[in-house]
Design a protein around this motif. Structure first.
Motif, PDB file in Angstrom:
ATOM      1  N   MET A   1      24.759 -15.307 -12.510  1.00  7.09           N
ATOM      2  CA  MET A   1      25.024 -14.594 -11.283  1.00  7.09           C
ATOM      3  C   MET A   1      26.379 -13.899 -11.397  1.00  7.09           C
ATOM      4  O   MET A   1      27.340 -14.480 -11.895  1.00  7.09           O
ATOM      5  CB  MET A   1      25.001 -15.544 -10.102  1.00  7.09           C
ATOM      6  N   LYS A   2      26.453 -12.679 -10.920  1.00  5.78           N
ATOM      7  CA  LYS A   2      27.671 -11.871 -10.972  1.00  5.78           C
ATOM      8  C   LYS A   2      28.148 -11.614  -9.553  1.00  5.78           C
ATOM      9  O   LYS A   2      27.473 -10.959  -8.770  1.00  5.78           O
ATOM     10  CB  LYS A   2      27.398 -10.557 -11.691  1.00  5.78           C
ATOM     11  N   ILE A   3      29.335 -12.148  -9.224  1.00  6.24           N
ATOM     12  CA  ILE A   3      29.873 -12.047  -7.876  1.00  6.24           C
ATOM     13  C   ILE A   3      31.220 -11.343  -7.910  1.00  6.24           C
ATOM     14  O   ILE A   3      32.117 -11.721  -8.677  1.00  6.24           O
ATOM     15  CB  ILE A   3      30.056 -13.443  -7.248  1.00  6.24           C
ATOM     16  N   LEU A   4      31.365 -10.325  -7.069  1.00  2.00           N
ATOM     17  CA  LEU A   4      32.638  -9.631  -6.914  1.00  2.00           C
ATOM     18  C   LEU A   4      33.230 -10.043  -5.584  1.00  2.00           C
ATOM     19  O   LEU A   4      32.610  -9.876  -4.533  1.00  2.00           O
ATOM     20  CB  LEU A   4      32.432  -8.112  -6.940  1.00  2.00           C
ATOM     21  N   GLY A   5      34.420 -10.610  -5.627  1.00  2.00           N
ATOM     22  CA  GLY A   5      35.138 -10.980  -4.416  1.00  2.00           C
ATOM     23  C   GLY A   5      36.168  -9.910  -4.111  1.00  2.00           C
ATOM     24  O   GLY A   5      36.882  -9.466  -5.008  1.00  2.00           O
ATOM     25  N   ILE A   6      36.222  -9.484  -2.857  1.00  2.00           N
ATOM     26  CA  ILE A   6      37.166  -8.454  -2.439  1.00  2.00           C
ATOM     27  C   ILE A   6      37.977  -8.996  -1.274  1.00  2.00           C
ATOM     28  O   ILE A   6      37.429  -9.399  -0.250  1.00  2.00           O
ATOM     29  CB  ILE A   6      36.435  -7.166  -2.005  1.00  2.00           C
ATOM     30  N   SER A   7      39.293  -8.994  -1.439  1.00  2.00           N
ATOM     31  CA  SER A   7      40.199  -9.440  -0.390  1.00  2.00           C
ATOM     32  C   SER A   7      40.895  -8.212   0.189  1.00  2.00           C
ATOM     33  O   SER A   7      41.525  -7.454  -0.547  1.00  2.00           O
ATOM     34  CB  SER A   7      41.227 -10.412  -0.968  1.00  2.00           C
ATOM     35  N   LEU A   8      40.763  -8.024   1.493  1.00  2.00           N
ATOM     36  CA  LEU A   8      41.371  -6.878   2.163  1.00  2.00           C
ATOM     37  C   LEU A   8      42.591  -7.326   2.961  1.00  2.00           C
ATOM     38  O   LEU A   8      42.760  -8.507   3.229  1.00  2.00           O
ATOM     39  CB  LEU A   8      40.350  -6.222   3.085  1.00  2.00           C
TER      40      LEU A   8
END
Length: 72
Positions: free
Chosen positions: A1-8
């Motif tokens: 599984m490929k997960i991109l986490g984005i913190s704004l």
């Protein structure tokens, strides 16, 4: 599984996890050279995808951290 986490927000950043292993994790300020950069982390996202040698179409999930949940 490929997960991109984005913190704004304060110290915007992105991280890529592939099969449970952290492949990349970087703050946007490394690319913009603006301390505590709160702009959308385009540079950080691009770096993570390149480090993982994947395109955005290959992602299984995009995650955003939050301490609130929307209610209907």
């Amino acid at each position: 599984m490929k997960i991109l986490g984005i913190s704004l927000g304060h110290d915007a950043a992105a991280a890529l996890v592939i099969d449970g292993k952290i492949v990349a994790d970087v703050a946007e300020e490394r690319f913009s050279r603006v301390k505590n950069d709160s702009s959308f982390p385009f540079g950080a996202i691009d770096y993570c995808l390149q480090a993982g040698k994947i395109s955005s179409e290959e992602l299984d999930c995009i995650a955003f951290p939050t301490d609130t949940l929307p209610y209907e």
